[in-house]
Design an enzyme around this catalytic site. Structure first.
Site, PDB file in Angstrom:
ATOM      1  N   TYR A  13       0.835  -1.198   0.000  1.00  0.00           N
ATOM      2  CA  TYR A  13       0.000   0.000   0.000  1.00  0.00           C
ATOM      3  C   TYR A  13       0.875   1.255   0.000  1.00  0.00           C
ATOM      4  O   TYR A  13       1.947   1.286   0.615  1.00  0.00           O
ATOM      5  CB  TYR A  13      -0.904   0.028   1.223  1.00  0.00           C
ATOM      6  N   PRO A  25     -17.063  -1.803   1.310  1.00  0.00           N
ATOM      7  CA  PRO A  25     -18.478  -1.881   1.704  1.00  0.00           C
ATOM      8  C   PRO A  25     -19.379  -0.931   0.921  1.00  0.00           C
ATOM      9  O   PRO A  25     -20.587  -1.160   0.842  1.00  0.00           O
ATOM     10  CB  PRO A  25     -18.450  -1.516   3.191  1.00  0.00           C
ATOM     11  N   GLY A  55     -17.523   3.695  -3.445  1.00  0.00           N
ATOM     12  CA  GLY A  55     -18.281   4.946  -3.388  1.00  0.00           C
ATOM     13  C   GLY A  55     -19.621   4.887  -4.082  1.00  0.00           C
ATOM     14  O   GLY A  55     -20.433   5.809  -3.948  1.00  0.00           O
TER      15      GLY A  55
END
Length: 323
Positions: free
Chosen positions: A53, A212, A216
């Site tokens: 990351y 989740p 967006g």
């Protein structure tokens, strides 16, 4: 904060997990540090990252930022259940990637240095490696556990049969094996309900749902596009999915407005109510995003709302729920 057990373990984690993909990349460095402080203040004790990351700056950047935050003291490290991942290569060298014993151990040691800590709580295999036999994987993980460098092993982006195969070999070795599986799961993408989540529940593996809001899309994408304030929902998987689900998302946003709730709140509440889900892995860019996600813990959906969401976003036809 209401804490829950991570899968079948006695480890207690917050049902909202702070995903760190955006920290220092879509935020400034100081904003990222402040977000971690705010999460801890709100009782979020579960942080998730990965070795590569921050690749937009350089691979390992996000782990370095978290390590800088830990180094500020104040009990930060002691209060956090820390998860990171192994699989992605950090260089072009032929053995710097995958799940060979060599790479698992070397990657763990490199992550520990970047994170400025002596132990990783949840060391997750970021993807399946079809060339690595489970005997080799578990030998490496057992070594790291014995050395005190990791405490638990998790997986990410696995299939249900991968979990079953992994646990079969772990059981033969009297090893705990996988305790969590991190998968994409949301109202739009429910294929995990077919066999992954049932397999995870059968083996006592906690499900950590990433994306989740589907990048967006479920966070009020159409309204944000009309206002010109869309960021993530105007790109990536959200942009692609919106081309196929415009009418459904419009109906969803209208329904949320009738409920008097933000679309993101409804999506998070739905996810946290799903059988087998331990935590939602959120990727906030602002403290407001974090605060909004936490409201899902205190405002569950009633049966009528859940039924209507199933009508808008039908579950897979063969979802084998029995409870």
């Amino acid at each position: 904060m209401r804490y829950v057990n991570l899968g079948r373990t006695a480890l207690r984690v917050s049902p909202i997990c702070l995903g760190t993909l955006n920290l220092g990349v879509r935020t400034t460095r100081e904003e990222g540090l402040a977000l971690m402080d705010r999460a801890l203040e709100e009782g979020v004790n579960f942080f998730d990252t990965a070795n590569h990351y921050g690749w937009q700056v350089h691979k390992g950047f996000t782990e370095e930022l978290i390590g800088e935050w830990f180094a500020r003291g104040g009990g930060r490290r002691e209060r956090v259940v820390l998860g990171t991942k192994v699989f992605h290569p950090m260089t072009d060298l032929p053995n710097d990637g995958g799940l060979s014993a060599r790479h698992i151990i070397a990657s763990c040691e490199a992550s520990l240095r970047r994170l400025r800590t002596d132990c990783i709580d949840l060391f997750q295999m970021h993807h399946i490696d079809r060339t690595a036999p489970w005997q080799e994987v578990w030998q490496a993980m057992e070594t790291l556990v014995r050395q005190g460098k990791i405490r638990y092993v998790g997986s990410s982006n696995f299939a249900g049969w991968h979990l079953a195969a992994a646990q079969g070999e772990a059981g033969r070795r009297n090893f705990l094996g996988i305790v969590s599986e991190q998968c994409v799961y949301n109202l739009v993408t429910r294929h995990a309900e077919m066999e992954l989540i049932p397999a995870a529940r059968a083996h006592g593996i906690g499900v950590l749902a990433w994306s989740p809001l589907h990048g967006g899309l479920l966070g009020g994408a159409l309204a944000k596009l009309r206002r010109g304030t869309a960021v993530k929902s105007a790109q990536g998987r959200a942009q692609v999915a919106l081309e196929h689900h415009t009418d459904t998302i419009a109906s969803y946003e209208k329904f949320c407005a009738e409920l008097g709730r933000e679309p993101a709140d409804v999506a998070h509440s739905w996810l946290l109510s799903r059988p087998g889900v331990t935590a939602a892995v959120i990727g906030p860019r602002t403290t407001d995003h974090l605060t909004r996600a936490l409201t899902a813990l205190d405002d569950p959906l009633d049966a009528e709302v859940s039924t209507h969401l199933d009508e808008l976003f039908p579950p897979p036809a063969a979802t084998p729920w029995t409870d």
